[in-house]
Design a protein around this motif. Structure first.
Motif, PDB file in Angstrom:
ATOM      1  N   VAL A 264       0.873  -1.159  -0.045  1.00  0.00           N
ATOM      2  CA  VAL A 264      -0.140   0.003   0.073  1.00  0.00           C
ATOM      3  C   VAL A 264       0.899   1.263   0.052  1.00  0.00           C
ATOM      4  CG1 VAL A 264      -1.724   1.239   1.303  1.00  0.00           C
ATOM      5  CG2 VAL A 264      -1.903  -1.111   1.393  1.00  0.00           C
ATOM      6  N   SER A 265       0.525   2.176  -0.887  1.00  0.00           N
ATOM      7  CA  SER A 265       1.442   3.551  -1.040  1.00  0.00           C
ATOM      8  C   SER A 265       0.782   4.677  -0.356  1.00  0.00           C
ATOM      9  CB  SER A 265       1.724   3.904  -2.487  1.00  0.00           C
ATOM     10  OG  SER A 265       2.324   4.903  -2.756  1.00  0.00           O
ATOM     11  N   VAL A 266       1.104   5.268   0.440  1.00  0.00           N
ATOM     12  CA  VAL A 266       0.478   6.669   0.769  1.00  0.00           C
ATOM     13  C   VAL A 266       1.359   7.879   0.245  1.00  0.00           C
ATOM     14  CG1 VAL A 266      -0.149   7.942   2.700  1.00  0.00           C
ATOM     15  CG2 VAL A 266      -0.389   5.647   3.069  1.00  0.00           C
ATOM     16  N   ASP A 267       0.524   8.665  -0.533  1.00  0.00           N
ATOM     17  CA  ASP A 267       1.553   9.396  -1.617  1.00  0.00           C
ATOM     18  C   ASP A 267       1.090  11.104  -1.247  1.00  0.00           C
ATOM     19  OD1 ASP A 267       3.395  10.549  -3.320  1.00  0.00           O
ATOM     20  OD2 ASP A 267       2.067  10.091  -5.147  1.00  0.00           O
ATOM     21  N   LYS A 268       2.009  11.687  -0.521  1.00  0.00           N
ATOM     22  CA  LYS A 268       1.574  13.358  -0.367  1.00  0.00           C
ATOM     23  C   LYS A 268       0.330  13.441   0.168  1.00  0.00           C
ATOM     24  CE  LYS A 268       5.267  14.837  -3.266  1.00  0.00           C
ATOM     25  NZ  LYS A 268       5.851  15.609  -4.665  1.00  0.00           N
ATOM     26  N   VAL A 269      -0.081  12.728   1.191  1.00  0.00           N
ATOM     27  CA  VAL A 269      -1.562  12.994   1.751  1.00  0.00           C
ATOM     28  C   VAL A 269      -1.739  14.052   2.667  1.00  0.00           C
ATOM     29  CG1 VAL A 269      -3.179  11.932   3.169  1.00  0.00           C
ATOM     30  CG2 VAL A 269      -2.435  10.461   1.451  1.00  0.00           C
ATOM     31  N   SER A 270      -2.510  15.134   2.361  1.00  0.00           N
ATOM     32  CA  SER A 270      -2.873  16.249   3.179  1.00  0.00           C
ATOM     33  C   SER A 270      -4.182  16.334   3.506  1.00  0.00           C
ATOM     34  CB  SER A 270      -2.354  17.411   2.362  1.00  0.00           C
ATOM     35  OG  SER A 270      -1.217  17.485   2.185  1.00  0.00           O
TER      36      SER A 270
ATOM     37  N   PRO B  73      -3.070  -2.382  -4.596  1.00  0.00           N
ATOM     38  CA  PRO B  73      -3.057  -3.312  -5.564  1.00  0.00           C
ATOM     39  C   PRO B  73      -4.219  -3.960  -5.608  1.00  0.00           C
ATOM     40  CG  PRO B  73      -1.175  -3.731  -4.164  1.00  0.00           C
ATOM     41  CD  PRO B  73      -2.165  -2.732  -3.617  1.00  0.00           C
ATOM     42  N   ASN B  74      -4.927  -4.337  -6.762  1.00  0.00           N
ATOM     43  CA  ASN B  74      -6.544  -4.945  -6.785  1.00  0.00           C
ATOM     44  C   ASN B  74      -6.622  -5.980  -5.888  1.00  0.00           C
ATOM     45  OD1 ASN B  74      -6.888  -3.130  -8.880  1.00  0.00           O
ATOM     46  ND2 ASN B  74      -6.232  -4.440 -10.667  1.00  0.00           N
ATOM     47  N   HIS B  75      -5.668  -6.870  -5.639  1.00  0.00           N
ATOM     48  CA  HIS B  75      -6.021  -7.787  -4.622  1.00  0.00           C
ATOM     49  C   HIS B  75      -6.010  -7.714  -3.336  1.00  0.00           C
ATOM     50  CE1 HIS B  75      -1.792  -7.911  -4.964  1.00  0.00           C
ATOM     51  NE2 HIS B  75      -1.542  -8.445  -3.776  1.00  0.00           N
ATOM     52  N   VAL B  76      -5.662  -6.677  -2.761  1.00  0.00           N
ATOM     53  CA  VAL B  76      -5.384  -6.281  -1.495  1.00  0.00           C
ATOM     54  C   VAL B  76      -6.729  -6.236  -0.576  1.00  0.00           C
ATOM     55  CG1 VAL B  76      -4.721  -4.813   0.270  1.00  0.00           C
ATOM     56  CG2 VAL B  76      -3.091  -5.508  -1.463  1.00  0.00           C
ATOM     57  N   THR B  77      -7.064  -6.806   0.371  1.00  0.00           N
ATOM     58  CA  THR B  77      -8.079  -6.770   1.148  1.00  0.00           C
ATOM     59  C   THR B  77      -7.669  -6.320   2.610  1.00  0.00           C
ATOM     60  OG1 THR B  77      -7.933  -9.040   2.170  1.00  0.00           O
ATOM     61  CG2 THR B  77      -9.308  -8.814   0.206  1.00  0.00           C
ATOM     62  N   PHE B  78      -8.616  -5.535   3.472  1.00  0.00           N
ATOM     63  CA  PHE B  78      -8.281  -5.053   4.731  1.00  0.00           C
ATOM     64  C   PHE B  78      -9.542  -5.178   5.429  1.00  0.00           C
ATOM     65  CE2 PHE B  78      -9.738  -1.602   2.086  1.00  0.00           C
ATOM     66  CZ  PHE B  78     -10.534  -0.751   2.750  1.00  0.00           C
ATOM     67  N   GLY B  79      -9.355  -5.217   6.709  1.00  0.00           N
ATOM     68  CA  GLY B  79     -10.194  -5.183   7.806  1.00  0.00           C
ATOM     69  C   GLY B  79     -10.190  -3.796   8.723  1.00  0.00           C
TER      70      GLY B  79
ATOM     71  N   PRO C 261      -7.837 -10.376   6.582  1.00  0.00           N
ATOM     72  CA  PRO C 261      -7.256  -9.764   5.357  1.00  0.00           C
ATOM     73  C   PRO C 261      -6.048  -9.384   5.086  1.00  0.00           C
ATOM     74  CG  PRO C 261      -8.129  -8.353   7.163  1.00  0.00           C
ATOM     75  CD  PRO C 261      -8.260  -9.719   7.530  1.00  0.00           C
ATOM     76  N   ASP C 262      -5.739  -8.904   4.024  1.00  0.00           N
ATOM     77  CA  ASP C 262      -4.051  -8.563   3.928  1.00  0.00           C
ATOM     78  C   ASP C 262      -3.501  -7.496   4.947  1.00  0.00           C
ATOM     79  OD1 ASP C 262      -3.840 -10.460   1.693  1.00  0.00           O
ATOM     80  OD2 ASP C 262      -4.983  -9.048   0.503  1.00  0.00           O
ATOM     81  N   LEU C 263      -4.476  -6.609   5.233  1.00  0.00           N
ATOM     82  CA  LEU C 263      -4.098  -5.280   6.020  1.00  0.00           C
ATOM     83  C   LEU C 263      -5.233  -5.226   7.030  1.00  0.00           C
ATOM     84  CD1 LEU C 263      -2.423  -2.940   6.573  1.00  0.00           C
ATOM     85  CD2 LEU C 263      -3.896  -1.537   4.714  1.00  0.00           C
ATOM     86  N   LEU C 264      -4.655  -5.275   8.251  1.00  0.00           N
ATOM     87  CA  LEU C 264      -5.657  -5.166   9.356  1.00  0.00           C
ATOM     88  C   LEU C 264      -5.380  -3.487   9.998  1.00  0.00           C
ATOM     89  CD1 LEU C 264      -4.890  -8.009  11.842  1.00  0.00           C
ATOM     90  CD2 LEU C 264      -7.343  -7.368  10.751  1.00  0.00           C
TER      91      LEU C 264
END
Length: 641
Positions: free
Chosen positions: A2-8, A61-67, A182-185
């Protein structure tokens, strides 16, 4: 991953986050930290897709799931605990239905060589593989394991979710998220409603979890156990440390000192430059140099340093008035709610100066006994407060008893007396009330803010017994440290109900475990208790194994347990023997110093006030050391009985 890019994130002219960028990799264990209001929960909501950033983007990415587990949730009704947990497998259950339909279709066909038949077989194979990946073969077992780990009993599985409190329903939501794998908790304060055993189970689960984790927590030990990377939000930006929380604290202190030195150097340079400009602004011969300095100032990136307030280090409770030797006593105490017996034939004595922790699973009677002590509920048997005991009480609903018409500052100011009045702003700051917050009316404060204010108020009056029921629930780490340091210095008696191991560690000398409607006493602090608990768990595991194995394996298992118990016993013996040896050395040293002082006095030597102060201190220290020596010997004798 997961990419966090210049979030304001901007709220009008206020900038909460400014061009925040980082990557979340597979298996990352990230603790997200920062002051209250720094933007931690907002960033997690953006990661979960629940809120939108003002600027920047997050790429999955398309396949990533998160909870995602938020602090506050809206719950659905109409299901049992087990059925609600089973919703985690909705997609798997749909796949199973599809497998049944495909199997039926295949059984009715005989065109084994046709393209249509081969496609059905391929689809069936693909679905079965997907079901296996998502744990579809062991749905019931996984649900049971997770619910039991989070503190539910098997008898709870068939109860309606509406029968449970908000904290227990939050556990059901946590169970659903964990079961989805999920892939990301993304977990925002997951331990808020968990007892110590459930927190330990969750630590083990997350440590073995195959996916990535972003976690917000004010439980220091939980962060240390689970995370290996710490992202700090400070001054709208982030600082990324590839270490766990405790190591981050050390590195942050070093970094702050470096920042402060750089900031001070820059401020000195700016002042000198501005002074030069003002001094020569109107001199034609210096015009070029003045313009050069002005341009130099415009290009400088001004440094900022987040304040680190250490004023709280001197905060402590007023001296405790002397009470009787017995502060609280219970005999044959029973408490039931209708037919539900909570406490059965409890005997308890708490003596002056003791610091006692009440621990155990939620619902085992800890808060009930606190209410009995405070005479807030009916009971049978004896419950007696000792002579001259003045109680300072913090209940989980204590915050509701504050005067809603008072301001935050006035709530403290009206009860503060003496020197402590000069520290009211420091105390409020330590409990996260700064700036204009101190002028707010109590009526507009949130539940958490009221709880913090009620705790701050306890620091002002001279109590000799403090009874604290879950005091750290709404505190950040700094406020917990303030409260713990004050309690360590408190010279009265303490009863504390808490699930925070770091907070309890080193604070109490006696642990009372609530289990099966009874109290079990354990000498030592929370870590001593948990070490023994681990041995008890090993003993239970071994007992279960011996039921299945033959007498030889039973003997081997028993030998292992005896070895573990003997090893623990030997450790305690050695620790006490070291303590006795140290005490004897200190006693000999102090006796020599006292003898030297008495010799000088007998010889008629001229001495000053400092001599007498030292002489009295040596005698006082000797008395204290003798008490330490006697207690250690008594403990050693008890162990050798």
């Amino acid at each position: 991953m997961v990419s966090v890019d210049k979030v304001s994130v901007h709220f009008g002219s206020f900038e909460l986050l400014n061009e925040v960028s980082f990557l979340i990799n597979p298996r990352d264990r990230i603790g997200l930290v920062g002051k209250n209001g720094a933007g931690k929960s907002t960033l997690v909501k953006i990661l979960a897709g629940k809120e939108t950033a003002t600027l920047g983007r997050i790429s999955y990415p398309n396949h990533v799931t998160f909870g995602y587990l938020p602090q506050q949730m809206i719950f659905e009704n109409g299901k049992t605990v087990f059925d609600e947990a089973e919703r985690a497998f909705e997609s798997v259950l749909k796949m199973k239905e599809e497998v049944e339909n495909l199997t039926l279709q295949i059984s009715e066909r005989t065109d084994y060589e046709s393209i249509g038949y081969i496609k059905l077989i391929d689809k069936l194979t693909e679905l079965n593989h997907s079901i296996d990946i998502h744990g579809g073969a062991n749905i019931s077992a996984n649900i049971e394991k997770t619910l039991l780990g989070l503190g539910f009993e098997r008898s709870d599985f068939t109860r309606q979710t509406t029968e449970f409190s908000g904290g227990w329903r939050m556990r059901i939501e946590l169970a659903k998220i964990l079961l989805q794998s999920p892939d990301l908790l993304l977990l925002d304060e997951p331990t808020n409603h968990l007892d110590i055993e459930s927190i330990q189970w969750l630590e083990t689960f997350l440590s073995e979890y195959a996916g990535a984790l972003v976690l917000i927590s004010h439980d220091r030990q939980f962060l240390d156990t689970v995370t290996n990377r710490t992202i700090e939000i400070s001054l709208s930006r982030i600082n990324d440390y590839k270490v766990s929380y405790s190591k981050y604290v050390e590195l942050r202190k070093e970094r702050h000192e470096q920042q402060l030195a750089a900031y001070n150097n820059q401020q000195k340079m700016l002042a000198e430059t501005e002074e030069f400009i003002e001094r020569f602004r109107y001199k034609a011969t210096k015009a070029v140099q003045v313009q050069s300095r002005i341009k130099q100032l415009e290009k400088i990136d001004r440094l900022e340093v987040e304040e680190m307030d250490n004023s709280s280090l001197s905060i402590k409770f007023p001296p405790a008035p002397r009470s009787g030797d017995i502060v609280y006593e219970a005999k044959n105490l029973n408490k039931a709610y209708g037919e539900n017996l909570v406490l059965n034939d409890v005997d308890l004595v708490i003596e002056r100066g003791e610091k006692v922790a009440f621990v155990g699973k939620n619902g085992t009677g800890k808060s009930t006994l606190v209410k009995v002590i405070m005479n807030e509920t009916e009971y049978t048997g004896l419950s007696k407060i000792g002579y001259n005991v003045k109680i300072g009480y913090f209940a989980q609903n204590q915050a509701q008893m504050l005067d809603p018409n008072q301001t935050v500052f006035d709530t403290l100011d009206q009860v503060a007396v003496g020197e402590i009045r000069t520290k009211l702003r420091d105390i409020l700051g330590a409990f996260l009330f700064g700036g204009e917050d101190i002028d707010k009316k109590v009526s507009v404060l949130s539940g958490g803010e009221r709880a913090r204010l009620a705790l701050a108020k306890l620091l002002l009056e001279p109590y000799n017994l403090l009874v604290l029921d879950e005091p750290t629930n709404h505190l950040d780490m700094r406020s917990k440290e303030v409260l713990k340091n004050a309690l360590l210095k408190f010279d009265g008696t303490l009863i504390v109900v808490s699930h925070d191991r770091y907070f309890l560690n080193g604070l109490t000398v006696r642990t009372l475990e609530f289990k099966n409607k009874e109290l079990r006493e354990h000498l030592g602090d929370i870590h001593d208790f948990l070490r023994r608990k681990k041995l008890d768990n090993l003993r239970e595991i071994e007992r279960q194994e011996t039921d299945k194995n033959n007498s030889k394996s039973e003997k081997n298992s028993q030998s292992k347990l005896e070895y573990l118990d003997r090893k623990e016993w030997n450790k305690r013996i050695k620790r006490i023997e070291r303590q006795i040896a140290e005490s004897e050395e200190n006693i000999e040293r102090l006796e020599n110093l006292i003898a030297q002082c008495e010799k000088e006095l007998s010889q008629g030597k001229i001495v000053d006030n400092s001599f007498y102060e030292s002489y009295e201190k040596y005698k006082s220290d000797l008395n204290k050391e003798m008490e330490v020596w006697e207690k250690a010997h008594e403990e050693l004798e008890n162990l050798n009985e």
